[in-house]
Scaffold this active site. Structure first.
Site, short mmCIF file in Angstrom:
data_model
loop_
_atom_site.label_atom_id
_atom_site.label_comp_id
_atom_site.label_asym_id
_atom_site.label_seq_id
_atom_site.Cartn_x
_atom_site.Cartn_y
_atom_site.Cartn_z
N SER A 107 0.83 -1.20 0.00
CA SER A 107 0.00 0.00 0.00
C SER A 107 0.86 1.25 0.00
O SER A 107 1.93 1.29 0.62
CB SER A 107 -0.88 0.00 1.26
OG SER A 107 -1.50 1.25 1.42
N TYR B 85 2.20 1.07 10.72
CA TYR B 85 2.20 0.44 9.40
C TYR B 85 3.26 1.04 8.53
O TYR B 85 3.97 0.39 7.81
CB TYR B 85 0.82 0.57 8.74
CG TYR B 85 0.73 -0.06 7.37
CD1 TYR B 85 0.61 -1.43 7.23
CD2 TYR B 85 0.77 0.73 6.23
CE1 TYR B 85 0.52 -2.00 5.96
CE2 TYR B 85 0.69 0.16 4.97
CZ TYR B 85 0.56 -1.21 4.84
OH TYR B 85 0.48 -1.77 3.59
#
Length: 188
Positions: A175, A188
């Site tokens: 991502s 993340y």
């Protein structure tokens, strides 16, 4: 010196981004001849939902043979059923991609019972949405185990055969959120 280095990295990033957009724009008008995926043995991790499911459906439409892995038995079986409706041959495995032993065991079964994987799609991933100090240690560890180590273990399981055959593709899905600081996704 540090500021200059940062500036050069930003400049390189922007140049790469601009090139990518220009390339995509050109390809809108000059389509690339697509490779046939018929008969390819495609293994997709995290195939139970989201991008993994959508990827499986696209490969199914192109007559690929599918091996679908997911930690969720019900979800991966739902994906398999949708792919079978499109005419694909599908095998499913329940695999926790944070566990090297499970990856290794499932990979051995695939190689022995199904054949040589020609396309590996490392898609399995987890994310914890919380501010940095509220993200628990086990959540951070799980993200590293699945999102990084899991991809390494699956690649190591299938790359040697691809190299021996001088044929294969490895796709790693990530991502853009991993490149920027986003509130509630710092870990993340």
């Amino acid at each position: 010196r540090g500021t200059m280095h940062l500036f050069l990295e930003l400049l390189l990033f922007l140049a790469t981004l601009l090139y990518s957009y220009l390339e995509a724009f050109v390809k809108l008008f000059v389509p690339v001849r697509r490779k046939s995926l018929s008969g390819e043995l495609v293994l997709i991790t995290g195939a139970g939902h989201g991008v993994g499911r959508a990827t499986a459906l696209e490969f199914a439409k192109r007559q690929s043979r599918l091996v679908l892995w997911d930690i969720n038995k019900h979800a991966v079986e739902e994906t398999a059923a949708e792919c079978q409706k499109l005419g694909a041959t599908v095998q499913t495995f329940v695999v926790d991609c944070s566990k090297q032993e499970e990856i290794s065991s499932a990979a051995d079964k695939v190689k022995k019972d199904i054949g040589d994987v020609t396309i590996l799609v490392n898609n399995a991933g987890v994310i914890t949405a919380a501010d940095f100090l509220s993200t628990q240690d086990h959540q951070i560890e799980r993200m590293f185990e699945v999102n990084i180590l899991g991809h390494m273990w699956t690649t190591r399981a299938f790359l040697p055969v691809m190299m021996n055959n001088n044929y294969g593709h490895i796709v790693t899905v990530a991502s853009a959120a991993g490149h920027f600081v986003t509130p509630f996704m710092v870990a993340y």
